[in-house]
Design an enzyme around this catalytic site. Structure first.
Site, PDB file in Angstrom:
ATOM      1  N   LYS A  13       4.070 -71.389 -30.632  1.00 36.25           N
ATOM      2  CA  LYS A  13       5.168 -71.842 -30.332  1.00 36.25           C
ATOM      3  C   LYS A  13       6.279 -71.669 -31.691  1.00 36.25           C
ATOM      4  O   LYS A  13       7.493 -71.319 -31.501  1.00 36.25           O
ATOM      5  CB  LYS A  13       5.030 -73.420 -30.492  1.00 36.25           C
ATOM      6  CG  LYS A  13       3.908 -73.998 -29.629  1.00 36.25           C
ATOM      7  CD  LYS A  13       3.917 -75.467 -29.241  1.00 36.25           C
ATOM      8  CE  LYS A  13       2.914 -75.704 -30.677  1.00 36.25           C
ATOM      9  NZ  LYS A  13       1.427 -75.261 -30.639  1.00 36.25           N
ATOM     10  N   ARG A  88       4.475 -84.752 -28.414  1.00 37.19           N
ATOM     11  CA  ARG A  88       3.081 -84.399 -28.608  1.00 37.19           C
ATOM     12  C   ARG A  88       2.309 -85.298 -27.613  1.00 37.19           C
ATOM     13  O   ARG A  88       1.190 -85.273 -27.443  1.00 37.19           O
ATOM     14  CB  ARG A  88       2.718 -84.631 -29.973  1.00 37.19           C
ATOM     15  CG  ARG A  88       1.489 -83.727 -30.574  1.00 37.19           C
ATOM     16  CD  ARG A  88       1.672 -82.290 -30.594  1.00 37.19           C
ATOM     17  NE  ARG A  88       0.643 -81.724 -31.584  1.00 37.19           N
ATOM     18  CZ  ARG A  88       1.186 -80.774 -32.463  1.00 37.19           C
ATOM     19  NH1 ARG A  88       2.357 -80.229 -32.675  1.00 37.19           N
ATOM     20  NH2 ARG A  88       0.110 -80.354 -33.254  1.00 37.19           N
ATOM     21  N   ARG A 127      -4.210 -66.371 -39.026  1.00 35.96           N
ATOM     22  CA  ARG A 127      -2.646 -66.498 -39.274  1.00 35.96           C
ATOM     23  C   ARG A 127      -2.440 -66.781 -40.741  1.00 35.96           C
ATOM     24  O   ARG A 127      -3.252 -67.331 -41.613  1.00 35.96           O
ATOM     25  CB  ARG A 127      -2.542 -67.873 -38.512  1.00 35.96           C
ATOM     26  CG  ARG A 127      -1.080 -68.191 -38.845  1.00 35.96           C
ATOM     27  CD  ARG A 127      -0.352 -69.437 -38.096  1.00 35.96           C
ATOM     28  NE  ARG A 127      -1.301 -70.551 -37.973  1.00 35.96           N
ATOM     29  CZ  ARG A 127      -0.947 -71.523 -37.291  1.00 35.96           C
ATOM     30  NH1 ARG A 127       0.085 -71.678 -36.492  1.00 35.96           N
ATOM     31  NH2 ARG A 127      -1.651 -72.682 -37.319  1.00 35.96           N
ATOM     32  N   ARG A 160      -3.103 -71.966 -43.658  1.00 28.32           N
ATOM     33  CA  ARG A 160      -2.998 -73.568 -43.461  1.00 28.32           C
ATOM     34  C   ARG A 160      -4.300 -74.203 -43.487  1.00 28.32           C
ATOM     35  O   ARG A 160      -5.595 -73.627 -43.042  1.00 28.32           O
ATOM     36  CB  ARG A 160      -2.680 -73.701 -42.035  1.00 28.32           C
ATOM     37  CG  ARG A 160      -0.977 -74.095 -42.218  1.00 28.32           C
ATOM     38  CD  ARG A 160      -0.537 -74.059 -40.836  1.00 28.32           C
ATOM     39  NE  ARG A 160      -0.776 -75.030 -39.876  1.00 28.32           N
ATOM     40  CZ  ARG A 160      -0.454 -75.148 -38.671  1.00 28.32           C
ATOM     41  NH1 ARG A 160       0.695 -74.715 -38.298  1.00 28.32           N
ATOM     42  NH2 ARG A 160      -0.961 -76.407 -38.009  1.00 28.32           N
ATOM     43  N   ARG A 171      -8.167 -80.103 -33.112  1.00 25.76           N
ATOM     44  CA  ARG A 171      -6.912 -79.934 -32.569  1.00 25.76           C
ATOM     45  C   ARG A 171      -6.747 -79.634 -31.264  1.00 25.76           C
ATOM     46  O   ARG A 171      -5.868 -79.917 -30.293  1.00 25.76           O
ATOM     47  CB  ARG A 171      -6.083 -78.800 -33.426  1.00 25.76           C
ATOM     48  CG  ARG A 171      -5.753 -79.347 -35.073  1.00 25.76           C
ATOM     49  CD  ARG A 171      -5.480 -78.138 -35.807  1.00 25.76           C
ATOM     50  NE  ARG A 171      -4.503 -77.477 -35.561  1.00 25.76           N
ATOM     51  CZ  ARG A 171      -4.322 -76.255 -35.995  1.00 25.76           C
ATOM     52  NH1 ARG A 171      -5.158 -75.459 -36.793  1.00 25.76           N
ATOM     53  NH2 ARG A 171      -3.280 -75.488 -35.662  1.00 25.76           N
TER      54      ARG A 171
HETATM   55  P1  AP5 Z   1       2.080 -69.482 -34.210  1.00 24.52           P
HETATM   56  O1  AP5 Z   1       3.237 -69.226 -33.604  1.00 24.52           O
HETATM   57  O2  AP5 Z   1       1.987 -70.018 -35.622  1.00 24.52           O
HETATM   58  O3  AP5 Z   1       1.392 -70.739 -33.111  1.00 24.52           O
HETATM   59  P2  AP5 Z   1       1.836 -72.297 -32.777  1.00 24.52           P
HETATM   60  O4  AP5 Z   1       1.913 -72.643 -31.420  1.00 24.52           O
HETATM   61  O5  AP5 Z   1       3.116 -72.675 -33.441  1.00 24.52           O
HETATM   62  O6  AP5 Z   1       0.449 -73.016 -33.435  1.00 24.52           O
HETATM   63  P3  AP5 Z   1       0.333 -74.416 -34.363  1.00 24.52           P
HETATM   64  O7  AP5 Z   1      -0.788 -73.947 -35.124  1.00 24.52           O
HETATM   65  O8  AP5 Z   1       1.381 -74.053 -35.467  1.00 24.52           O
HETATM   66  O9  AP5 Z   1       0.472 -75.280 -33.561  1.00 24.52           O
HETATM   67  P4  AP5 Z   1      -0.036 -76.707 -33.681  1.00 24.52           P
HETATM   68  O10 AP5 Z   1       0.538 -77.364 -32.625  1.00 24.52           O
HETATM   69  O11 AP5 Z   1      -1.463 -76.884 -34.042  1.00 24.52           O
HETATM   70  O12 AP5 Z   1       0.522 -77.287 -35.270  1.00 24.52           O
HETATM   71  P5  AP5 Z   1       1.689 -78.070 -35.855  1.00 24.52           P
HETATM   72  O13 AP5 Z   1       2.134 -77.300 -37.150  1.00 24.52           O
HETATM   73  O14 AP5 Z   1       2.690 -78.467 -34.603  1.00 24.52           O
HETATM   74  O15 AP5 Z   1       1.003 -68.648 -33.833  1.00 24.52           O
HETATM   75  C1  AP5 Z   1      -0.281 -68.597 -34.194  1.00 24.52           C
HETATM   76  C2  AP5 Z   1      -0.726 -67.046 -34.769  1.00 24.52           C
HETATM   77  O16 AP5 Z   1      -0.836 -66.123 -33.705  1.00 24.52           O
HETATM   78  C3  AP5 Z   1       0.113 -66.391 -35.826  1.00 24.52           C
HETATM   79  O17 AP5 Z   1      -0.720 -65.718 -36.666  1.00 24.52           O
HETATM   80  C4  AP5 Z   1       0.959 -65.503 -34.866  1.00 24.52           C
HETATM   81  O18 AP5 Z   1       1.388 -64.444 -35.803  1.00 24.52           O
HETATM   82  C5  AP5 Z   1      -0.026 -65.263 -33.913  1.00 24.52           C
HETATM   83  N1  AP5 Z   1       0.477 -64.718 -32.567  1.00 24.52           N
HETATM   84  C6  AP5 Z   1       1.588 -65.557 -32.075  1.00 24.52           C
HETATM   85  N2  AP5 Z   1       2.188 -64.888 -30.921  1.00 24.52           N
HETATM   86  C7  AP5 Z   1       1.169 -63.717 -30.574  1.00 24.52           C
HETATM   87  C8  AP5 Z   1       1.088 -62.774 -29.657  1.00 24.52           C
HETATM   88  N3  AP5 Z   1       1.982 -62.743 -28.397  1.00 24.52           N
HETATM   89  N4  AP5 Z   1      -0.312 -62.046 -29.831  1.00 24.52           N
HETATM   90  C9  AP5 Z   1      -0.902 -61.864 -30.900  1.00 24.52           C
HETATM   91  N5  AP5 Z   1      -0.535 -62.888 -31.918  1.00 24.52           N
HETATM   92  C10 AP5 Z   1       0.448 -63.777 -31.807  1.00 24.52           C
HETATM   93  O19 AP5 Z   1       0.795 -79.423 -36.379  1.00 24.52           O
HETATM   94  C11 AP5 Z   1       0.002 -79.451 -37.258  1.00 24.52           C
HETATM   95  C12 AP5 Z   1      -0.496 -80.816 -37.593  1.00 24.52           C
HETATM   96  O20 AP5 Z   1       0.585 -81.636 -37.836  1.00 24.52           O
HETATM   97  C13 AP5 Z   1      -1.040 -81.711 -36.293  1.00 24.52           C
HETATM   98  O21 AP5 Z   1      -2.461 -81.342 -35.912  1.00 24.52           O
HETATM   99  C14 AP5 Z   1      -0.705 -82.964 -36.555  1.00 24.52           C
HETATM  100  O22 AP5 Z   1      -1.664 -83.510 -37.469  1.00 24.52           O
HETATM  101  C15 AP5 Z   1       0.704 -83.151 -37.074  1.00 24.52           C
HETATM  102  N6  AP5 Z   1       1.746 -82.891 -36.140  1.00 24.52           N
HETATM  103  C16 AP5 Z   1       2.784 -82.165 -35.858  1.00 24.52           C
HETATM  104  N7  AP5 Z   1       3.553 -82.473 -35.042  1.00 24.52           N
HETATM  105  C17 AP5 Z   1       3.138 -83.864 -34.368  1.00 24.52           C
HETATM  106  C18 AP5 Z   1       3.522 -84.666 -33.553  1.00 24.52           C
HETATM  107  N8  AP5 Z   1       4.708 -84.374 -32.666  1.00 24.52           N
HETATM  108  N9  AP5 Z   1       2.893 -85.846 -33.725  1.00 24.52           N
HETATM  109  C19 AP5 Z   1       1.889 -86.135 -34.172  1.00 24.52           C
HETATM  110  N10 AP5 Z   1       1.348 -85.375 -35.124  1.00 24.52           N
HETATM  111  C20 AP5 Z   1       2.034 -84.132 -35.269  1.00 24.52           C
HETATM  112 MG    MG Z   2       3.518 -73.834 -35.266  1.00 29.03          MG
END
Ligand code: AP5
Ligand code: MG
Length: 219
Positions: A13, A88, A127, A160, A171
């Site tokens: 994402k 979410r 990552r 992270r 997660r």
């Molecule tokens: P990346 O683009 O970083 O993936 P992502 O989908 O953004 O993954 P996240 O881990 O950030 O998602 P998440 O939803 O768990 O975390 P968030 O920060 O929202 O890519 C991942 C890796 O793959 C990178 O190394 C990249 O280089 C690589 N990659 C990408 N594309 C690729 C490809 N095509 N081929 C190969 N490699 C590739 O949330 C974290 C925490 O915050 C949650 O657990 C929760 O506690 C809290 N939180 C956040 N939002 C909310 C909400 N709305 N409600 C409640 N709690 C929330």
């Molecule tokens: Mg992310």
């Protein structure tokens, strides 16, 4: 244009939002990045979110909804937004719809980036992200030019705290239980687009843009 990016942890994402905001000239709002920035600054919001993030649980809706709805009223969001990681769950999606309706706006598309579980694990455990601008890198698929340094802003790269096997498992469970119902939520109003999220990052961006254009032409 108002776009929601849906996908499991590691689906890409943040990576795709980075590419799409440049192409479509939209603001990128990532709820996880907002929490991590608050945590880095040691604010009350960051401290409230910390315990939930460390356990891989969702931060309570009242905290998250308030934070994101405040952010989307900023002037840089007027031309449109890419939302990454929010909504979410269904309650967040409804709150977002109501807030946008008050501004006579609404979500145009929800893009679901679909990736297999094995691939998600490989992506998250390798990552590295920038402490300053939050850009994601990967030690195998997209390493930085200089080890430990962000290509975009020179910031320090770190792993992270929630990218460990145990928290990743939690997660993923939370994603399937609470976030996956949004696929049905956006499908009911014909806003959903499912995109195969495996392949090169550039190919996936091209798939998303061409699917958005095709859907926009049918409007
Ligand atoms: P990346 O683009 O970083 O993936 P992502 O989908 O953004 O993954 P996240 O881990 O950030 O998602 P998440 O939803 O768990 O975390 P968030 O920060 O929202 O890519 C991942 C890796 O793959 C990178 O190394 C990249 O280089 C690589 N990659 C990408 N594309 C690729 C490809 N095509 N081929 C190969 N490699 C590739 O949330 C974290 C925490 O915050 C949650 O657990 C929760 O506690 C809290 N939180 C956040 N939002 C909310 C909400 N709305 N409600 C409640 N709690 C929330
Ligand atoms: Mg992310």
């Amino acid at each position: 244009m108002y776009i929601v990016l849906l996908g499991a942890p590691g689906a890409g994402k943040g990576t795709q939002a980075g590419a799409l905001t440049q192409e479509l000239k939209l603001a990128h709002i990532a709820s996880g990045d907002l929490f991590r920035q608050a945590l880095g600054k040691g604010t009350e919001l960051g401290l409230q979110a910390k315990a939930y993030m460390e356990k891989g649980q969702l931060v309570p809706n009242e905290i998250t909804i308030k934070m994101v709805l405040e952010r989307i009223t900023s002037p840089d969001c007027a031309a449109g937004i890419i939302l990454d990681g929010f909504p979410r769950n269904v309650e967040q999606a409804k709150a977002l719809d109501e807030a946008l309706k008050l501004q006579k706006k609404g979500i145009d598309y929800a893009v679901y980036i679909k990736v297999s579980e094995g691939e998600l694990l490989k992506r998250l455990t390798g990552r590295w992200i920038c402490r300053k601008c939050q850009a994601p890198f990967h030690e195998v698929s997209s390493p930085p030019k200089t080890k430990g340094k962000c290509d975009k802003c020179g910031g320090e790269l770190y792993q992270r705290a929630d990218d460990n096997t145990e928290t990743i498992k939690k997660r993923l469970e939370v994603f399937f239980a609470e976030t996956a119902p949004l696929i049905e939520y956006y499908s009911r109003t014909n806003k959903l687009m499912e995109v195969q999220g495996e392949g090169s990052m550039e190919d996936i961006s091209a798939r998303i843009i061409s699917a958005l254009r095709a859907k926009n032409q049918k409007k």
